[in-house]
Design an enzyme around this catalytic site. Sequence first.
Site, short mmCIF file in Angstrom:
data_model
loop_
_atom_site.label_atom_id
_atom_site.label_comp_id
_atom_site.label_asym_id
_atom_site.label_seq_id
_atom_site.Cartn_x
_atom_site.Cartn_y
_atom_site.Cartn_z
N ARG A 1 0.85 -1.20 0.00
CA ARG A 1 0.00 0.00 0.00
C ARG A 1 0.88 1.24 0.00
NH1 ARG A 1 -4.82 1.39 4.29
NH2 ARG A 1 -3.16 1.17 5.84
N ASP B 1 -3.76 2.99 14.37
CA ASP B 1 -2.95 3.59 13.33
C ASP B 1 -3.48 4.99 13.05
OD1 ASP B 1 -5.19 3.29 11.72
OD2 ASP B 1 -4.30 1.81 10.38
#
Length: 567
Positions: A183, A468
């Site tokens: 990603r 996160d």
Amino acid sequence: MVGLGTYEYPAPTMKKNTIGYDTPEGVEIRGRYDAEFGRILTRDALQFVADLQREFRNRINYAMECRREAKRRYNQGALPGFDPATKFIREGDWTCAPVPPAVADRKVEITGPVERKMIINALNSGAKVFMADFEDALSPTWENLMRGQVNLKDAVDGTITFHDKARNRVYKLNDQTAKLFVRPRGWHLPESHILIDGIPATGCLVDFGLYFYHNYASFRRTQGAGYGPFFYLPKMEHSREAKIWNCVFERAEKMAGIEQGSIRATVLIETLPAVFQMNEILYELRDHSVGLNCGRWDYIFSYVKTFQAHPDRLLPDRVLVGMTQHFMRSYSDLLIYTCHRRGVHAMGGMAAQIPIRDDAAANEVALELVRKDKLREVMAGHDGTWAAHPGLIPACLDVFSKMGNAPNQISSKKREEAAAITEEDLLQRPRGVRTLEGLRLNTRVGIQYVAAWLTGTGSVPLYNLMEDAATAEISRVQNWQWLKYGVELDGDGLGVRVNFDLFGRVVEEEMTRIEREVGKEKFKRGMYKEAAKIFTRQCTAPTLDDFLTLDAYNNIVIHHPKASSKL
């Protein structure tokens, strides 16, 4: 002021350096020189990145301006919705390219940053896929980004090892490993350590370009069975952004001399505008798509950000905004229906729990929550799911084994009732209470996450959950929303309105609690006070910043003025 949008690039710390990278014309490296990084930052690889930047920067800038224009409309009272101009795509009878056999089975995917030990453990975890993350789970320091590229190259080559000196243990890859997806960062994020024609590079083109250039040949042979590399694409808001990615892929395939459609990508539907563009996004990527993913934490963040000027759409406590909320369930159901209609995977959301090693009863309660969530996903029709920790993989695999021997549910009976999901379903106001404890939790999590991020850690275990950037963003924008509209609290704070004085007291009290929990020495060494300043400024700003990490990015950029050389 230069570069993408209105982002103001920092005047960073300057350090001397005598050895430099060999860079092509117009490319300047201002990150620290390291011989290992030189394996990645070769002249030809940098030329490839520069070519991508020059070819697509105007289109990227236009896409970012379109985002800003959409935000202006929403702030003036407009609501996102399906585009009448692309109705023919939504109603058309078309499918994406067939799913490559190498990634047909994606029942459980594990995610994490591109750290060396993490990569080995994740690839060995028993998951079907490991998504190596340059985005929300990574603090984008120069060291993290470049060492991550080195680590991925070694992983694709099969040579990666890690010596844990504290445990005197050497980690290496098993014979059977998960498939690797990468990603890159979103379109909006710059890479200020690499200047191209005097302007900071687009972060995702650096991440994609360096990884693809060095790994496509080995990857297709060892992992992709003639396909790949495979990617996850984050933070898109419109199909025009997917079209840019499609052109980037075609440009890369042409450079490499591989067949069009070799590169495959899954798009995270993690912004509210994107849920109305799912068919269009798949259509633009139809030769390169392997599905969509419910990026549900960022989706919640995007809901608040999209409706920042709508006082009638205030979120309840973040712990109450789950998949049982009507707007969240509608989003998931429509994603599944759309993906299966177009012949690709519909991936479920993140299980953020982490094992509670010192409390077996609490650990079992947490695992049961995971099982229930994953059972809901598999029964709804999802083809796979995400886990944040290897300890969750057996439970997730066990639930998804209910699909039987089939690798996925793409060809199963479509839930036609999902075709009737409306704009109103996707925008329904969430229900629930707003409490003082919710404000406290947001503040405590947000400050601790920012402190970790400033010191180079982007994936942080807090209160038995892996946090996160997405969950930190929820904490930030919810605090901002409650402050802006003076929310009246329920529960223990009944009758109290959120204002700057209350928030100031909460920050002070939660800082005291954080110091007590982490210990005085760690608190002194950490950047908690700086993090509290950044988080508080973001929560109390008169105008909501689009991304917390863009503001904090200035604090982790360090320039070395002689890192480039013409050899």
